[in-house]
Design an enzyme around this catalytic site. Structure first.
Site, PDB file in Angstrom:
ATOM      1  N   GLN A  82       0.643  -1.224  -0.116  1.00  0.00           N
ATOM      2  CA  GLN A  82       0.045  -0.137  -0.158  1.00  0.00           C
ATOM      3  C   GLN A  82       0.713   1.304   0.060  1.00  0.00           C
ATOM      4  OE1 GLN A  82      -3.680   1.446   2.782  1.00  0.00           O
ATOM      5  NE2 GLN A  82      -1.568   1.736   3.798  1.00  0.00           N
ATOM      6  N   ASP A  83       1.774   1.361   0.985  1.00  0.00           N
ATOM      7  CA  ASP A  83       2.580   2.712   1.070  1.00  0.00           C
ATOM      8  C   ASP A  83       3.432   2.826   0.131  1.00  0.00           C
ATOM      9  OD1 ASP A  83       1.018   3.072   3.531  1.00  0.00           O
ATOM     10  OD2 ASP A  83       2.890   3.006   4.938  1.00  0.00           O
ATOM     11  N   LEU A  99      10.221   0.134   3.458  1.00  0.00           N
ATOM     12  CA  LEU A  99       8.743  -0.160   3.908  1.00  0.00           C
ATOM     13  C   LEU A  99       8.628  -1.617   3.968  1.00  0.00           C
ATOM     14  CD1 LEU A  99       7.025   2.421   1.613  1.00  0.00           C
ATOM     15  CD2 LEU A  99       8.003   2.775   3.739  1.00  0.00           C
ATOM     16  N   THR A 150       6.372   2.116  13.670  1.00  0.00           N
ATOM     17  CA  THR A 150       4.978   1.848  13.985  1.00  0.00           C
ATOM     18  C   THR A 150       4.333   2.151  15.371  1.00  0.00           C
ATOM     19  OG1 THR A 150       3.127   0.286  14.056  1.00  0.00           O
ATOM     20  CG2 THR A 150       5.484  -0.650  14.081  1.00  0.00           C
ATOM     21  N   GLU A 184       2.539   0.553  16.818  1.00  0.00           N
ATOM     22  CA  GLU A 184       2.622  -0.830  17.423  1.00  0.00           C
ATOM     23  C   GLU A 184       3.570  -1.070  18.501  1.00  0.00           C
ATOM     24  OE1 GLU A 184       0.587  -4.078  17.377  1.00  0.00           O
ATOM     25  OE2 GLU A 184      -1.030  -2.575  16.906  1.00  0.00           O
ATOM     26  N   TYR A 225       5.609  -9.049  15.825  1.00  0.00           N
ATOM     27  CA  TYR A 225       5.780  -8.057  14.912  1.00  0.00           C
ATOM     28  C   TYR A 225       6.202  -6.849  15.498  1.00  0.00           C
ATOM     29  CZ  TYR A 225       4.223  -3.830  12.072  1.00  0.00           C
ATOM     30  OH  TYR A 225       4.230  -2.721  11.399  1.00  0.00           O
ATOM     31  N   LYS A 259       9.729  -4.659  15.084  1.00  0.00           N
ATOM     32  CA  LYS A 259       9.782  -3.324  14.676  1.00  0.00           C
ATOM     33  C   LYS A 259      10.681  -2.537  15.646  1.00  0.00           C
ATOM     34  CE  LYS A 259       7.446  -2.758  10.870  1.00  0.00           C
ATOM     35  NZ  LYS A 259       8.105  -2.162   9.762  1.00  0.00           N
ATOM     36  N   HIS A 264      -2.787   3.555   8.890  1.00  0.00           N
ATOM     37  CA  HIS A 264      -3.112   4.498   7.641  1.00  0.00           C
ATOM     38  C   HIS A 264      -3.838   3.525   6.770  1.00  0.00           C
ATOM     39  CE1 HIS A 264       1.185   3.968   7.847  1.00  0.00           C
ATOM     40  NE2 HIS A 264       0.870   3.897   6.413  1.00  0.00           N
TER      41      HIS A 264
HETATM   42  P1  NAP Z   1       2.083  -3.918   3.060  1.00  0.00           P
HETATM   43  O1  NAP Z   1       0.857  -3.278   2.224  1.00  0.00           O
HETATM   44  O2  NAP Z   1       1.661  -5.118   3.759  1.00  0.00           O
HETATM   45  O3  NAP Z   1       3.369  -3.946   2.193  1.00  0.00           O
HETATM   46  C1  NAP Z   1       4.506  -4.639   2.561  1.00  0.00           C
HETATM   47  C2  NAP Z   1       5.505  -4.662   1.567  1.00  0.00           C
HETATM   48  O4  NAP Z   1       6.495  -5.467   2.113  1.00  0.00           O
HETATM   49  C3  NAP Z   1       4.991  -5.429   0.206  1.00  0.00           C
HETATM   50  O5  NAP Z   1       5.620  -4.969  -1.039  1.00  0.00           O
HETATM   51  C4  NAP Z   1       5.694  -6.945   0.385  1.00  0.00           C
HETATM   52  O6  NAP Z   1       5.829  -7.564  -0.783  1.00  0.00           O
HETATM   53  C5  NAP Z   1       7.015  -6.598   1.164  1.00  0.00           C
HETATM   54  N1  NAP Z   1       7.678  -7.646   1.772  1.00  0.00           N
HETATM   55  C6  NAP Z   1       7.201  -8.425   2.635  1.00  0.00           C
HETATM   56  N2  NAP Z   1       8.055  -9.460   2.893  1.00  0.00           N
HETATM   57  C7  NAP Z   1       9.155  -9.215   2.351  1.00  0.00           C
HETATM   58  C8  NAP Z   1      10.359  -9.920   2.243  1.00  0.00           C
HETATM   59  N3  NAP Z   1      10.621 -10.969   2.815  1.00  0.00           N
HETATM   60  N4  NAP Z   1      11.301  -9.401   1.080  1.00  0.00           N
HETATM   61  C9  NAP Z   1      10.924  -8.554   0.390  1.00  0.00           C
HETATM   62  N5  NAP Z   1       9.716  -7.480   0.688  1.00  0.00           N
HETATM   63  C10 NAP Z   1       8.870  -8.096   1.434  1.00  0.00           C
HETATM   64  O7  NAP Z   1       2.305  -2.942   4.104  1.00  0.00           O
HETATM   65  P2  NAP Z   1       2.195  -1.330   4.217  1.00  0.00           P
HETATM   66  O8  NAP Z   1       0.787  -0.909   4.821  1.00  0.00           O
HETATM   67  O9  NAP Z   1       2.244  -0.698   2.751  1.00  0.00           O
HETATM   68  O10 NAP Z   1       3.221  -0.810   5.171  1.00  0.00           O
HETATM   69  C11 NAP Z   1       4.751  -0.378   4.982  1.00  0.00           C
HETATM   70  C12 NAP Z   1       5.420  -0.610   6.082  1.00  0.00           C
HETATM   71  O11 NAP Z   1       4.837   0.557   7.003  1.00  0.00           O
HETATM   72  C13 NAP Z   1       5.472  -1.813   6.718  1.00  0.00           C
HETATM   73  O12 NAP Z   1       6.683  -1.809   7.109  1.00  0.00           O
HETATM   74  C14 NAP Z   1       4.527  -1.626   7.776  1.00  0.00           C
HETATM   75  O13 NAP Z   1       4.863  -2.589   8.917  1.00  0.00           O
HETATM   76  C15 NAP Z   1       4.819  -0.245   8.081  1.00  0.00           C
HETATM   77  N6  NAP Z   1       3.635   0.560   8.999  1.00  0.00           N
HETATM   78  C16 NAP Z   1       2.368   0.356   8.261  1.00  0.00           C
HETATM   79  C17 NAP Z   1       1.419   1.069   9.074  1.00  0.00           C
HETATM   80  C18 NAP Z   1      -0.081   1.082   8.189  1.00  0.00           C
HETATM   81  O14 NAP Z   1      -1.109   1.336   8.984  1.00  0.00           O
HETATM   82  N7  NAP Z   1      -0.071   0.599   7.031  1.00  0.00           N
HETATM   83  C19 NAP Z   1       1.596   1.749  10.043  1.00  0.00           C
HETATM   84  C20 NAP Z   1       2.873   1.689  10.689  1.00  0.00           C
HETATM   85  C21 NAP Z   1       3.752   1.101  10.058  1.00  0.00           C
HETATM   86  P3  NAP Z   1       4.594  -8.398  -1.245  1.00  0.00           P
HETATM   87  O15 NAP Z   1       3.678  -7.443  -2.054  1.00  0.00           O
HETATM   88  O16 NAP Z   1       5.244  -9.359  -2.315  1.00  0.00           O
HETATM   89  O17 NAP Z   1       4.017  -9.150  -0.139  1.00  0.00           O
HETATM   90  N1  GDD Z   2      -7.219  -7.852  10.508  1.00  0.00           N
HETATM   91  C1  GDD Z   2      -8.308  -7.960  11.641  1.00  0.00           C
HETATM   92  N2  GDD Z   2      -9.191  -8.734  11.150  1.00  0.00           N
HETATM   93  N3  GDD Z   2      -8.216  -7.165  12.557  1.00  0.00           N
HETATM   94  C2  GDD Z   2      -9.557  -7.198  13.415  1.00  0.00           C
HETATM   95  C3  GDD Z   2     -10.591  -8.199  13.148  1.00  0.00           C
HETATM   96  C4  GDD Z   2     -10.483  -8.922  11.999  1.00  0.00           C
HETATM   97  O1  GDD Z   2     -11.532  -9.647  11.447  1.00  0.00           O
HETATM   98  N4  GDD Z   2     -11.524  -8.084  14.158  1.00  0.00           N
HETATM   99  C5  GDD Z   2     -11.021  -7.026  14.872  1.00  0.00           C
HETATM  100  N5  GDD Z   2      -9.705  -6.724  14.339  1.00  0.00           N
HETATM  101  C6  GDD Z   2      -8.976  -5.668  15.265  1.00  0.00           C
HETATM  102  C7  GDD Z   2      -7.507  -6.086  15.429  1.00  0.00           C
HETATM  103  O2  GDD Z   2      -7.573  -7.197  16.572  1.00  0.00           O
HETATM  104  C8  GDD Z   2      -6.787  -4.830  15.727  1.00  0.00           C
HETATM  105  O3  GDD Z   2      -6.908  -4.626  17.147  1.00  0.00           O
HETATM  106  C9  GDD Z   2      -7.635  -3.592  14.876  1.00  0.00           C
HETATM  107  O4  GDD Z   2      -8.759  -4.456  14.573  1.00  0.00           O
HETATM  108  C10 GDD Z   2      -6.635  -3.500  13.718  1.00  0.00           C
HETATM  109  O5  GDD Z   2      -6.501  -4.749  13.348  1.00  0.00           O
HETATM  110  P1  GDD Z   2      -5.474  -4.593  11.677  1.00  0.00           P
HETATM  111  O6  GDD Z   2      -6.175  -3.996  10.750  1.00  0.00           O
HETATM  112  O7  GDD Z   2      -5.278  -5.911  11.615  1.00  0.00           O
HETATM  113  O8  GDD Z   2      -4.178  -3.513  11.984  1.00  0.00           O
HETATM  114  P2  GDD Z   2      -3.089  -3.654  13.278  1.00  0.00           P
HETATM  115  O9  GDD Z   2      -3.798  -2.228  13.845  1.00  0.00           O
HETATM  116  O10 GDD Z   2      -3.043  -4.674  13.906  1.00  0.00           O
HETATM  117  O11 GDD Z   2      -1.812  -3.242  12.368  1.00  0.00           O
HETATM  118  C11 GDD Z   2      -1.833  -2.335  11.504  1.00  0.00           C
HETATM  119  O12 GDD Z   2      -1.344  -1.123  11.857  1.00  0.00           O
HETATM  120  C12 GDD Z   2       0.036  -0.853  12.583  1.00  0.00           C
HETATM  121  C13 GDD Z   2       0.038   0.344  13.151  1.00  0.00           C
HETATM  122  O13 GDD Z   2      -0.609   0.685  14.354  1.00  0.00           O
HETATM  123  C14 GDD Z   2      -0.715  -2.769  10.433  1.00  0.00           C
HETATM  124  O14 GDD Z   2      -0.736  -1.854   9.254  1.00  0.00           O
HETATM  125  C15 GDD Z   2       0.745  -2.871  11.188  1.00  0.00           C
HETATM  126  O15 GDD Z   2       1.637  -2.976  10.120  1.00  0.00           O
HETATM  127  C16 GDD Z   2       1.151  -1.327  11.514  1.00  0.00           C
HETATM  128  O16 GDD Z   2       2.187  -1.226  12.262  1.00  0.00           O
END
Ligand code: NAP
Ligand code: GDD
Length: 362
Positions: free
Chosen positions: A12-13, A80, A125, A127, A149, A153, A179
């Site tokens: 996504q990002d 990322l 993050t 988290e 996780y 991180k 996000h």
């Molecule tokens: P995402 O959609 O799950 O994307 C993760 C990326 O990492 C994908 O391109 C995935 O490739 C790649 N990847 C996974 N395992 C890999 C490996 N072994 N070698 C190389 N690439 C690998 O995550 P995102 O939401 O864009 O988030 C980007 C980053 O920000 C992540 O590090 C996440 O933990 C962090 N983050 C996200 C959030 C959020 O809310 N989105 C918040 C805080 C931090 P594939 O497409 O092949 O799976």
């Molecule tokens: N995925 C998922 N599926 N979560 C659920 C569900 C379900 O069916 N039902 C309830 N939840 C609750 C999870 O237990 C969690 O408390 C919340 O919804 C958000 O879950 P996710 O959307 O999976 O995100 P996350 O908060 O655990 O993690 C995401 O945000 C982090 C930043 O705070 C990811 O993007 C992480 O990579 C990122 O670091």
């Protein structure tokens, strides 16, 4: 022209950041994993698939990371790539350490060896805060990770600060709160809900099983969050920043709004399913991003109601196009139905340690 390397450009990002950097006239390189089925739908849906240069690399393979940096000669690396799904890290805790933690070391070591002037962004993050902290959380709030996780991180967070201090590398941690967007992975709760609300309203699905409905998250809009990543690397000095909206909402509220957006009552469709609970969950996340506002001039613009609306409308559009027979590439059609999902929660959990401590004096 500057060169940027984005690890995880297929996520996504990664896709939104690539779009932003192209608009800023960067030459954009991105790493992708070799998969049995290619996964470029996000880059395709933003219309930038042909505008970025793709390099195969895996975070478990140091040599592929070195090669990616050598080929792209980047001014900036945005790290990322990670195993980003918290729930999966309980099922694959070794993978979390190998990919999400050690992956950071592999990228930083490559930068140290190849060119220490490369600026580095680490996707840290919210988290990291885990449970037991007061909300809102800022850069001074202690970390208390609650999942494999988050522990991985945390390691990445410290490696980033250590390479900054030890080698003078311009390395920043973006402590980003959740996000979301229409490009969010389908297993994350917001997209799972927006996709289900759209399908149910079109008669394509009947029920939506969810886990913990009470969890509170600070949900913002992903395209705005990637702007903050770029801003961090344009400052005079490297630093760490919290990025979020400052609002917090429950999973239940998200479901309610999403079903309202398609004219339905969420309570008729959502069912609580133990399979989607985690062994430990983070109760409440809420950002205090005053430092980013002041130093980077970054502000969230899309708030909760608008975010839900954007996501539900896009999933509706996709399924409508699909119903008209369009071969429309995105993730949801390939996702297994919940009925076929076996998760860790189905396995019996041990309530007490099997090995009891020896009685004193024995
Ligand atoms: P995402 O959609 O799950 O994307 C993760 C990326 O990492 C994908 O391109 C995935 O490739 C790649 N990847 C996974 N395992 C890999 C490996 N072994 N070698 C190389 N690439 C690998 O995550 P995102 O939401 O864009 O988030 C980007 C980053 O920000 C992540 O590090 C996440 O933990 C962090 N983050 C996200 C959030 C959020 O809310 N989105 C918040 C805080 C931090 P594939 O497409 O092949 O799976
Ligand atoms: N995925 C998922 N599926 N979560 C659920 C569900 C379900 O069916 N039902 C309830 N939840 C609750 C999870 O237990 C969690 O408390 C919340 O919804 C958000 O879950 P996710 O959307 O999976 O995100 P996350 O908060 O655990 O993690 C995401 O945000 C982090 C930043 O705070 C990811 O993007 C992480 O990579 C990122 O670091």
């Amino acid at each position: 022209m500057k060169n940027a390397l984005i690890t995880g450009i297929t996520g996504q990002d990664g896709a939104y950041l690539a779009q932003l950097l192209l608009q800023k006239d960067y030459k954009v390189y991105g790493t992708y994993r070799r998969l049995s089925t290619p996964n470029f739908w996000r880059l395709q849906s933003l219309g930038i698939f042909d505008k970025v240069a793709l390099i195969p690399a895996d975070l478990v393979d140091s040599s592929s990371i070195m090669t990616a940096i050598n080929i792209s000669q980047p001014h900036e690396v945005y790290h990322l790539a990670a195993q980003s799904f918290v729930g999966a890290s309980f099922d694959q805790p070794v993978g979390a350490g190998e990919i999400t933690a050690l992956g950071v070391t592999r990228v930083l070591e490559s930068i140290k060896e190849i060119n220490q002037d490369i600026r580095f962004y680490q996707a840290s993050t919210s988290e990291l805060y885990g449970n037991g902290n007061r909300a809102p959380q800022n850069e001074r709030t202690p970390f208390r990770p609650s999942s494999p996780y988050a522990a991985a991180k945390l390691y990445g967070y410290w490696l980033t600060t250590i390479y900054r201090e030890a080698y003078g590398i311009f390395a920043c941690n973006g402590i980003l709160f959740n996000h979301e967007s229409p490009l969010r992975g389908i297993e994350f709760v917001t997209r799972k809900i927006s996709n289900a609300a759209a399908k149910i309203s079109l008669g394509l699905k009947e029920r939506l099983p969810l886990g913990n409905l009470e969890a509170l998250r600070d949900w913002g809009y992903a395209p705005e969050y990637v702007e903050s990543m770029w801003l961090m690397l344009q400052q005079d000095k490297p630093d760490d920043y919290v990025i979020g909206t400052g609002e917090t909402h429950s999973v239940k509220e998200f479901a309610q709004k999403a079903f309202e957006a398609v004219g339905l009552d969420w309570q008729k469709y959502v069912e609580v399913d133990q399979r989607f609970f985690r062994p430990v969950d983070v109760d409440r996340l809420q950002a205090d991003c005053s430092k980013a506002k002041q130093s980077l001039g970054w502000q969230p613009r899309v708030k909760f109601d608008k975010l839900v609306e954007i996501m539900v409308q896009e999933d509706l559009n996709r399924w409508r196009r699909c119903q008209k027979g369009e071969a429309f590439p995105w993730d949801a059609p390939n996702y297994p139905s919940e009925a076929s999902m076996l998760t860790r929660s189905l396995r019996p959990r041990r309530e007490a340690p099997l090995v009891q401590p020896c009685p004193q004096g024995s």
